[in-house]
Design a protein around this motif. Structure first.
Motif, PDB file in Angstrom:
ATOM      1  N   ASP A   6       1.258 -15.669  34.551  1.00  0.00           N
ATOM      2  CA  ASP A   6       1.618 -14.246  34.560  1.00  0.00           C
ATOM      3  C   ASP A   6       3.127 -14.040  34.689  1.00  0.00           C
ATOM      4  N   TYR A   7       3.791 -14.938  35.392  1.00  0.00           N
ATOM      5  CA  TYR A   7       5.256 -14.863  35.526  1.00  0.00           C
ATOM      6  C   TYR A   7       5.907 -14.939  34.141  1.00  0.00           C
ATOM      7  N   TYR A   8       5.461 -15.881  33.320  1.00  0.00           N
ATOM      8  CA  TYR A   8       6.042 -16.049  31.995  1.00  0.00           C
ATOM      9  C   TYR A   8       5.604 -14.942  31.039  1.00  0.00           C
ATOM     10  N   LYS A   9       4.375 -14.469  31.174  1.00  0.00           N
ATOM     11  CA  LYS A   9       3.941 -13.325  30.367  1.00  0.00           C
ATOM     12  C   LYS A   9       4.800 -12.102  30.655  1.00  0.00           C
ATOM     13  N   ASP A  10       5.126 -11.889  31.919  1.00  0.00           N
ATOM     14  CA  ASP A  10       5.917 -10.723  32.301  1.00  0.00           C
ATOM     15  C   ASP A  10       7.326 -10.763  31.722  1.00  0.00           C
ATOM     16  N   LEU A  11       7.921 -11.955  31.664  1.00  0.00           N
ATOM     17  CA  LEU A  11       9.341 -12.061  31.340  1.00  0.00           C
ATOM     18  C   LEU A  11       9.637 -12.498  29.912  1.00  0.00           C
ATOM     19  N   LEU A  12       8.647 -13.037  29.200  1.00  0.00           N
ATOM     20  CA  LEU A  12       8.918 -13.556  27.858  1.00  0.00           C
ATOM     21  C   LEU A  12       8.331 -12.706  26.732  1.00  0.00           C
ATOM     22  N   CYS A  13       7.654 -11.628  27.066  1.00  0.00           N
ATOM     23  CA  CYS A  13       7.208 -10.696  26.031  1.00  0.00           C
ATOM     24  C   CYS A  13       6.979  -9.346  26.683  1.00  0.00           C
ATOM     25  N   ASN A  14       6.815  -8.331  25.850  1.00  0.00           N
ATOM     26  CA  ASN A  14       6.701  -6.964  26.371  1.00  0.00           C
ATOM     27  C   ASN A  14       5.432  -6.285  25.878  1.00  0.00           C
ATOM     28  N   VAL A  15       4.425  -7.114  25.595  1.00  0.00           N
ATOM     29  CA  VAL A  15       3.113  -6.582  25.212  1.00  0.00           C
ATOM     30  C   VAL A  15       2.056  -7.226  26.101  1.00  0.00           C
ATOM     31  N   LYS A  16       0.941  -6.564  26.227  1.00  0.00           N
ATOM     32  CA  LYS A  16      -0.115  -7.053  27.118  1.00  0.00           C
ATOM     33  C   LYS A  16      -1.189  -7.854  26.383  1.00  0.00           C
ATOM     34  N   ASP A  17      -1.361  -7.574  25.100  1.00  0.00           N
ATOM     35  CA  ASP A  17      -2.448  -8.202  24.340  1.00  0.00           C
ATOM     36  C   ASP A  17      -2.001  -9.571  23.834  1.00  0.00           C
ATOM     37  N   VAL A  18      -1.935 -10.530  24.751  1.00  0.00           N
ATOM     38  CA  VAL A  18      -1.504 -11.882  24.397  1.00  0.00           C
ATOM     39  C   VAL A  18      -2.590 -12.872  24.788  1.00  0.00           C
ATOM     40  N   TYR A  19      -2.541 -14.057  24.187  1.00  0.00           N
ATOM     41  CA  TYR A  19      -3.476 -15.122  24.498  1.00  0.00           C
ATOM     42  C   TYR A  19      -2.818 -16.121  25.452  1.00  0.00           C
ATOM     43  N   ALA A  20      -3.640 -16.811  26.230  1.00  0.00           N
ATOM     44  CA  ALA A  20      -3.143 -17.881  27.102  1.00  0.00           C
ATOM     45  C   ALA A  20      -4.219 -18.954  27.212  1.00  0.00           C
ATOM     46  N   ILE A  21      -3.807 -20.214  27.115  1.00  0.00           N
ATOM     47  CA  ILE A  21      -4.751 -21.320  27.268  1.00  0.00           C
ATOM     48  C   ILE A  21      -4.148 -22.382  28.186  1.00  0.00           C
ATOM     49  N   TYR A  22      -5.027 -23.086  28.863  1.00  0.00           N
ATOM     50  CA  TYR A  22      -4.634 -24.201  29.719  1.00  0.00           C
ATOM     51  C   TYR A  22      -5.288 -25.459  29.151  1.00  0.00           C
ATOM     52  N   VAL A  23      -4.459 -26.432  28.804  1.00  0.00           N
ATOM     53  CA  VAL A  23      -4.973 -27.685  28.251  1.00  0.00           C
ATOM     54  C   VAL A  23      -5.047 -28.705  29.379  1.00  0.00           C
ATOM     55  N   ASP A  24      -6.209 -29.263  29.602  1.00  0.00           N
ATOM     56  CA  ASP A  24      -6.385 -30.238  30.681  1.00  0.00           C
ATOM     57  C   ASP A  24      -5.658 -31.541  30.365  1.00  0.00           C
ATOM     58  N   SER A  25      -5.198 -32.197  31.414  1.00  0.00           N
ATOM     59  CA  SER A  25      -4.521 -33.480  31.259  1.00  0.00           C
ATOM     60  C   SER A  25      -5.495 -34.547  30.767  1.00  0.00           C
ATOM     61  N   VAL A  26      -4.984 -35.466  29.964  1.00  0.00           N
ATOM     62  CA  VAL A  26      -5.822 -36.560  29.450  1.00  0.00           C
ATOM     63  C   VAL A  26      -5.653 -37.830  30.287  1.00  0.00           C
ATOM     64  N   PHE A  27      -4.811 -37.785  31.318  1.00  0.00           N
ATOM     65  CA  PHE A  27      -4.530 -38.983  32.105  1.00  0.00           C
ATOM     66  C   PHE A  27      -5.485 -39.110  33.292  1.00  0.00           C
ATOM     67  N   GLU A  28      -5.788 -40.353  33.636  1.00  0.00           N
ATOM     68  CA  GLU A  28      -6.667 -40.624  34.764  1.00  0.00           C
ATOM     69  C   GLU A  28      -5.901 -40.455  36.076  1.00  0.00           C
ATOM     70  N   GLN A  29      -6.472 -39.699  36.998  1.00  0.00           N
ATOM     71  CA  GLN A  29      -5.800 -39.470  38.275  1.00  0.00           C
ATOM     72  C   GLN A  29      -5.630 -40.759  39.072  1.00  0.00           C
ATOM     73  N   LYS A  30      -6.539 -41.705  38.892  1.00  0.00           N
ATOM     74  CA  LYS A  30      -6.477 -42.921  39.702  1.00  0.00           C
ATOM     75  C   LYS A  30      -5.252 -43.770  39.372  1.00  0.00           C
ATOM     76  N   LYS A  31      -4.618 -43.504  38.254  1.00  0.00           N
ATOM     77  CA  LYS A  31      -3.421 -44.258  37.895  1.00  0.00           C
ATOM     78  C   LYS A  31      -2.142 -43.633  38.451  1.00  0.00           C
ATOM     79  N   ARG A  32      -2.317 -42.544  39.191  1.00  0.00           N
ATOM     80  CA  ARG A  32      -1.149 -41.856  39.734  1.00  0.00           C
ATOM     81  C   ARG A  32      -1.403 -41.438  41.182  1.00  0.00           C
ATOM     82  N   LEU A  33      -0.485 -41.785  42.063  1.00  0.00           N
ATOM     83  CA  LEU A  33      -0.565 -41.369  43.460  1.00  0.00           C
ATOM     84  C   LEU A  33       0.376 -40.185  43.657  1.00  0.00           C
ATOM     85  N   LEU A  34      -0.154 -39.059  44.116  1.00  0.00           N
ATOM     86  CA  LEU A  34       0.644 -37.858  44.356  1.00  0.00           C
ATOM     87  C   LEU A  34       0.650 -37.557  45.845  1.00  0.00           C
ATOM     88  N   MET A  35       1.846 -37.588  46.446  1.00  0.00           N
ATOM     89  CA  MET A  35       1.989 -37.397  47.890  1.00  0.00           C
ATOM     90  C   MET A  35       2.911 -36.221  48.189  1.00  0.00           C
TER      91      MET A  35
END
Length: 850
Positions: free
Chosen positions: A559-588
């Motif tokens: 929503d932050y980017y929708k607010d500041l990068l365009c001035n219309v409401k009728d826009v599309y948004a998608i989230y693409v899931d990561s293809v990487f295995e979580q077990k190969k990465r430690l996040l602390m």
């Protein structure tokens, strides 16, 4: 430049449409590139010219018809050429039977020049009038026709006429020669379009689709088809570059658009786009694609001084450039900087202007954001004359667009600079000096209101009117080739800022801007037109495209980017899931340190240093450490170098301190210093064990203002095989925190020191207040989201392919807060909290269980 558009209606004969003016300007241009006369805004010149046109036309009497539209069609086997234009003036006279027996075509040209010295019409101007004359003569079967060129000075309104009578045979022979010259270009355009469409219809996606990638391609195509704006959060590894380029190319094959702009601020992402297009070409795609490069990086001279006395590539450029264009577009597919330079050298033409001209014949244009969005440098050849909906925008690394847009649509004036220009103007022009003094007096009033504080202003109309007058005076002097000696460049720079300031002042509004004054460190007074919310300005450009895709690995919260990068409401948004295995990465998430200013000190720097030591010591490899500033990194390094032996890879000899220079800094002479450091930081017994001198790292430090070669050398260190770990200290949001790929084990750890929040300053304070007033969370919009974007980008340097493994450590207690964690990508749902005491065991367990 490409002057025509090929229209291929289904089931009908193709037609190449072209304006008379574009036809003659393209085919008959000649002479030099010469920027010594300064610059006049073409839109303003056009407005002034239109005013003069109307004035002359209204004075010509009742038989003079103004702005008469004309059309002509030349028919060929495969396609037709449609020629059209609007003649400034037309006079027709009929005999007593109503048959037209006389015709006069009048072409009016307003010029910032001394027209009294003109001996004949300008070639392209007269050619435009002659084309109109032929169309009129043919339509009314005239035996002859008069062509009148009317030149008027835009400064003095002085008028000069040139009149010539042509027989129909003469003007027909001339006109048909012009059309025949154009046939070469029309044939290429038609044949290329047919080949392009056929190649796209048989084009396949160049890979097997990854998980979710086919849906991504479909969503992009659907957005283009429905003429929408799409926001795409797509993590690294999802193949988002080719997944955007491919459906955009397929849309060209359905005649949904004429071209695709792939817009990015980074060289690395531009190269990725180039590689994507190259893949399609290898798969049979017949489109033309060009990478546009900044003028300074293309110039073949020591400096970009575009005048024929200095530059051989500017001298006679227009005499040769069309031959160079035709050679490139008939022989090349993916046109890089190197390709342009080679042809520019062969044909002795300006490479920058050549690239711009070639781009109009290309279906794919890879370039910086400013070529589309910056009001000062956008490519007018694509967006002038009311053209719209012909292009598709693919905007990569879109998280950068907010700050870039604010920069494009903001401007400032400096009172002390106006005074300096006034001093330079005194020996040159009294009129200019007086105009500068008027601006200076108003700026002085604003300065007094401001005193020592930042002050908001609601109304600067008086200053804007004075600035507009000043701009006109400067333009008149430039056109007269008046010089300012050694201050010429400084005056030109001031003029461009002044012109931008005036243009923005007329467009700005309280809903998106704030006008404020403040002082710099030298006590100079600045008046700012600050664009806080660039959505309206960006939307003006977005409206020119058929569709736009904003995509990045860091577009959260969306929503932050929708607010500041365009001035219309009728826009599309998608989230693409990561293809990487979580077990190969430690996040602390480190919970017992922070980069807050109130906590900074040797104790806190040592905690950060210990985290780095614990992580690096558990696995040999290359690590990147990102900090909020160079000073912060230096302070942490001053503690870290006490924990390990440091081999400083990119520090010059004179910068190395004695303790770093010594082959073994842990000698008897330095033991006291080390022990004092241990005692000063109240380190526990385990930490004292670190000072035994049995751990060595190679060390890199990002420097300010690195050259291209220094950057390349820096990254090349990650390619080397070494016997110990390497730790590279870099700045958050800097040149190494995004847009680089260190794959195949070249990087196994990304350590972020602090939350990356921007420094408090006038701009940020105004942003925070602005968004609070508009119902948003001011702190989040001004500080949190921009800061976390840098953090996530830096963390994203790790795990670039499915084979990569490694550790990400976000070290700041604020990462525990929900407001920070809601900006995390979905795949970070496995983040674990650690302390400096626990981190070593956590990292060791991770590596041991792989």
């Amino acid at each position: 430049m490409k002057v025509a558009r090929l229209v291929t209606p289904e089931g009908e004969k193709a037609q190449i449409n072209i304006s008379v003016r574009h036809l003659v300007e393209f085919l008959l241009r000649q002479g030099d590139i010469d920027d010594r006369r300064g610059s006049v805004d073409p839109f303003e010149a056009m407005q002034e010219g239109s005013r003069i046109h109307r004035k002359i036309q209204s004075s010509m009497g009742p038989f003079y018809r103004a702005e008469v539209p004309l059309k002509y069609k030349a028919e060929y086997d495969d396609y037709d050429i449609g020629l059209e234009g609007r003649v400034d003036g037309l006079v027709l006279d009929a005999d007593e039977d109503g048959v037209i027996t006389y015709g006069l075509v009048d072409e009016i040209k307003g010029m910032y020049a001394d027209i009294s010295s003109m001996e004949k019409p300008v070639l392209v101007h007269e050619a435009q009038a002659k084309c109109y004359a032929y169309i009129v003569a043919k339509e009314y079967s005239l035996e002859s026709i008069d062509v009148q060129m009317t030149y008027v000075s835009l400064e003095t309104e002085e008028i000069k006429y040139f009149k010539t009578t042509y027989s129909f045979a003469e003007i027909e022979e001339w006109f048909l020669q012009i059309i025949e010259i154009f046939r070469k270009w029309a044939d290429f355009q038609y044949n290329h379009k047919m080949d392009l469409l056929e190649s796209i219809h048989s084009l396949d996606f160049p890979y097997e689709y990854r998980d979710g990638q086919k849906r991504l391609v479909t969503d992009v195509y659907r957005s283009i088809y429905r003429q929408k704006i799409l926001f795409m959060q797509a993590p690294t590894g999802t193949g988002k570059t080719i997944a955007n380029v491919f459906p955009a190319v397929m849309a060209l094959g359905q005649n949904l658009a004429e071209r695709v702009f792939y817009l990015t601020a980074k060289t690395a992402t531009a190269i990725a786009a180039r590689d994507a297009y190259t893949l399609l070409v290898e798969g049979g795609y017949e489109g033309k694609t060009i990478m546009l490069t900044a003028k300074e990086k293309l110039c073949l001279c020591d400096e970009a001084d575009c005048n024929p006395d200095y530059c051989p590539y500017a001298r006679g450029h227009f005499d040769r450039v069309n031959d160079a264009i035709y050679e490139i577009i008939t022989k090349e597919s993916v046109i890089t900087r190197e390709v342009i330079i080679n042809y520019a050298q062969e044909f002795v033409v300006c490479p920058f202007e050549l690239a711009l001209d070639v781009s109009t014949w290309c279906e794919g244009i890879i370039c910086d954001y400013n070529y589309v969005f910056d009001p000062n440098v956008y490519l007018k050849r694509f967006f002038a004359d009311g053209k719209s909906k012909e292009s598709i925008y693919l905007i990569d690394e879109a998280h950068n667009m907010v700050d870039r847009a604010r920069e494009m649509y903001s401007e400032e004036l400096i009172k002390e600079e106006i005074l300096s220009i006034k001093r330079y103007a005194k020996p040159v022009s009294k009129k200019l000096t007086n105009a500068l003094e008027k601006c200076n007096r108003v700026m002085l009033e604003y300065k007094r209101e401001c005193e020592a504080e930042t002050t908001l202003f609601d109304d600067i109309d008086i200053l804007v009117s004075y600035c507009e007058n000043l701009q006109v005076i400067l333009e008149q002097l430039f056109k007269k080739e008046v010089k300012f000696g050694i201050y010429q460049d400084e005056v030109l720079d001031f003029y461009f800022r002044l012109r931008n300031f005036t243009a923005i002042a007329y467009e700005q509004d309280q809903a998106h801007y704030r006008i404020y004054g403040d002082f710099d460190k030298d006590k100079n007074f600045h008046l700012h037109l600050f664009c806080i919310d660039p959505s309206a300005q960006l939307q003006t450009r977005l409206n020119m495209a058929r569709a736009t895709v904003y995509f990045s690995a860091t577009l959260l919260p969306i929503d932050y980017y929708k607010d500041l990068l365009c001035n219309v409401k009728d826009v599309y948004a998608i989230y693409v899931d990561s293809v990487f295995e979580q077990k190969k990465r430690l996040l602390m998430l480190g919970t017992d340190v922070t980069s807050k200013y109130t906590r900074r000190g040797e104790d806190e720097y040592m905690k950060f240093a210990r985290y780095i030591y614990e992580i690096v010591s558990k696995k040999q490899g290359n690590y990147m450490v990102f900090g909020p500033s160079y000073k912060f990194l230096e302070d942490v390094y001053s503690q870290y170098k006490n924990l390990v032996k440091v081999n400083y890879l990119n520090k010059s000899e004179e910068e190395i301190t004695p303790i770093e220079k010594d082959e073994n800094p842990f000698n008897d002479e330095n033991v006291d210093n080390i022990n004092q450091s241990v005692e000063a930081h109240s380190l526990d017994r385990d930490t004292e064990e670190l000072f035994r001198g049995d751990s060595t790292v190679d060390f890199l430090l990002q420097k300010q203002n690195m050259t291209e070669q220094e950057r390349e050398d820096f990254l090349n260190e990650f390619e080397k095989t070494r016997e110990c770990s390497m730790v590279a200290f870099c700045t958050l949001g800097g040149i190494f925190s995004e847009g680089i790929d260190l794959v195949g084990g070249k990087l196994i750890g990304s350590i972020i020191l602090g939350a990356g929040l921007p420094q408090i300053g006038n701009d940020r304070k105004l942003m925070s207040d602005f968004f609070d007033e508009n119902g948003k969370n001011g702190f989040e919009y001004a500080y949190l989201y921009p800061g976390m974007n840098k953090v996530i980008q830096a963390a994203g340097r790790l795990i670039r392919t499915k084979e990569d493994v490694g550790v990400i450590a976000l070290l700041d207690e604020r990462f525990r807060f929900g407001s920070y964690r809601k900006t995390f990508p979905r795949e970070w749902n496995d983040a674990c909290f650690v302390s400096a005491e626990e981190v070593g065991n956590k990292v060791k367990t991770f590596w041991d269980t792989l």
